[in-house]
Design a protein around this motif. Structure first.
Motif, PDB file in Angstrom:
ATOM      1  N   ALA A  39       0.846  -1.207   0.000  1.00 14.08           N
ATOM      2  CA  ALA A  39       0.000   0.000   0.000  1.00 14.08           C
ATOM      3  C   ALA A  39       0.875   1.248   0.000  1.00 14.08           C
ATOM      4  O   ALA A  39       0.603   2.216  -0.732  1.00 14.08           O
ATOM      5  CB  ALA A  39      -0.937  -0.012   1.209  1.00 14.08           C
ATOM      6  N   GLY A  40       1.923   1.246   0.778  1.00 13.39           N
ATOM      7  CA  GLY A  40       2.834   2.400   0.810  1.00 13.39           C
ATOM      8  C   GLY A  40       3.517   2.594  -0.538  1.00 13.39           C
ATOM      9  O   GLY A  40       3.647   3.726  -1.026  1.00 13.39           O
ATOM     10  N   LEU A  42       2.391   1.642  -3.467  1.00 12.28           N
ATOM     11  CA  LEU A  42       1.386   2.143  -4.404  1.00 12.28           C
ATOM     12  C   LEU A  42       1.091   3.625  -4.170  1.00 12.28           C
ATOM     13  O   LEU A  42       0.882   4.380  -5.122  1.00 12.28           O
ATOM     14  CB  LEU A  42       0.100   1.333  -4.300  1.00 12.28           C
ATOM     15  CG  LEU A  42       0.160  -0.076  -4.896  1.00 12.28           C
ATOM     16  CD1 LEU A  42      -1.145  -0.828  -4.607  1.00 12.28           C
ATOM     17  CD2 LEU A  42       0.420  -0.018  -6.380  1.00 12.28           C
ATOM     18  N   LEU A  43       1.094   4.044  -2.905  1.00 19.70           N
ATOM     19  CA  LEU A  43       0.864   5.451  -2.583  1.00 19.70           C
ATOM     20  C   LEU A  43       1.996   6.315  -3.143  1.00 19.70           C
ATOM     21  O   LEU A  43       1.741   7.343  -3.778  1.00 19.70           O
ATOM     22  CB  LEU A  43       0.748   5.636  -1.062  1.00 19.70           C
ATOM     23  CG  LEU A  43       0.477   7.064  -0.604  1.00 19.70           C
ATOM     24  CD1 LEU A  43      -0.901   7.517  -1.074  1.00 19.70           C
ATOM     25  CD2 LEU A  43       0.590   7.164   0.905  1.00 19.70           C
ATOM     26  N   VAL A  44       3.235   5.891  -2.947  1.00 19.65           N
ATOM     27  CA  VAL A  44       4.378   6.643  -3.479  1.00 19.65           C
ATOM     28  C   VAL A  44       4.335   6.656  -5.008  1.00 19.65           C
ATOM     29  O   VAL A  44       4.536   7.695  -5.645  1.00 19.65           O
ATOM     30  CB  VAL A  44       5.706   6.043  -2.964  1.00 19.65           C
ATOM     31  CG1 VAL A  44       6.898   6.625  -3.694  1.00 19.65           C
ATOM     32  CG2 VAL A  44       5.831   6.264  -1.467  1.00 19.65           C
ATOM     33  N   GLY A  46       1.730   6.352  -6.938  1.00 19.49           N
ATOM     34  CA  GLY A  46       0.617   7.225  -7.336  1.00 19.49           C
ATOM     35  C   GLY A  46       1.016   8.691  -7.248  1.00 19.49           C
ATOM     36  O   GLY A  46       0.676   9.493  -8.133  1.00 19.49           O
ATOM     37  N   GLY A  47       1.727   9.069  -6.218  1.00 22.85           N
ATOM     38  CA  GLY A  47       2.189  10.454  -6.080  1.00 22.85           C
ATOM     39  C   GLY A  47       3.155  10.835  -7.190  1.00 22.85           C
ATOM     40  O   GLY A  47       3.066  11.924  -7.770  1.00 22.85           O
ATOM     41  N   THR A  50       1.211  11.157 -10.432  1.00 25.72           N
ATOM     42  CA  THR A  50       0.419  12.387 -10.432  1.00 25.72           C
ATOM     43  C   THR A  50       1.304  13.588 -10.720  1.00 25.72           C
ATOM     44  O   THR A  50       0.946  14.466 -11.514  1.00 25.72           O
ATOM     45  CB  THR A  50      -0.299  12.563  -9.081  1.00 25.72           C
ATOM     46  OG1 THR A  50      -1.154  11.439  -8.876  1.00 25.72           O
ATOM     47  CG2 THR A  50      -1.132  13.843  -9.067  1.00 25.72           C
TER      48      THR A  50
END
Length: 159
Positions: A39-40, A42-44, A46-47, A50
């Motif tokens: 999850a971490g 994927l969050l990084v 995604g950032g 973006t």
């Protein structure tokens, strides 16, 4: 609590940890850590994606504005070129007309000069003939009178 654990409980004798027939509760903790890491990540990711999208979108907008501006400039230049071509054609036509007029004027001038020579020749011969006649010099009169009619007839057409 001094009694041994009841049968069917996940723990064996006290102080020895989970029994062999107990469900894997420790596996649950490991899967939670792996899930948190994914999850971490994927969050990084995604950032980062973006940020790349926003940067690229801004560059694209600027590029589109530049292309639109250049297209406008090109269109304006093409209209100006067509206008100047039309003006150049008009000037060339006027120049051709002026050259034609100039040629006609030169021809007229040359013709007038020739006509003046014919008239001057007639007057010279006539003056010479009159002078010879007034002196009574018949030979000079005959010489001056020779060809006088032809020259003076042509001169008379111009007068």
């Amino acid at each position: 609590m001094s009694a041994p654990p009841a049968a069917g409980t996940p723990y064996g004798p006290a102080g020895y940890g989970p029994s062999a027939d107990a469900p894997a509760g420790g596996g649950r903790g490991r899967s939670t850590v792996v899930l948190a890491l994914v999850a971490g990540l994927l969050l990084v990711l995604g950032g980062v994606m973006t940020g790349l999208y926003v940067t690229t979108d801004g560059k694209l907008d600027r590029a589109e504005r530049q292309v639109s501006q250049r297209d406008g400039t090109i269109s304006a230049n093409q209209r100006e070129i067509e206008k100047l071509r039309g003006e150049m054609k008009t000037v060339q036509d006027r120049l051709a007309d002026t050259e034609q007029d100039l040629t006609g004027t030169k021809n007229d001038r040359d013709e007038q000069a020739r006509q003046k020579k014919v008239i001057a020749s007639c007057l010279d011969k006539l003056t010479t003939a009159i002078a010879a006649a007034s002196r009574g010099d018949k030979a000079a009169f005959e010489a001056a009178n020779k060809g006088l009619d032809k020259v003076c007839d042509e001169a008379e057409n111009y007068l």
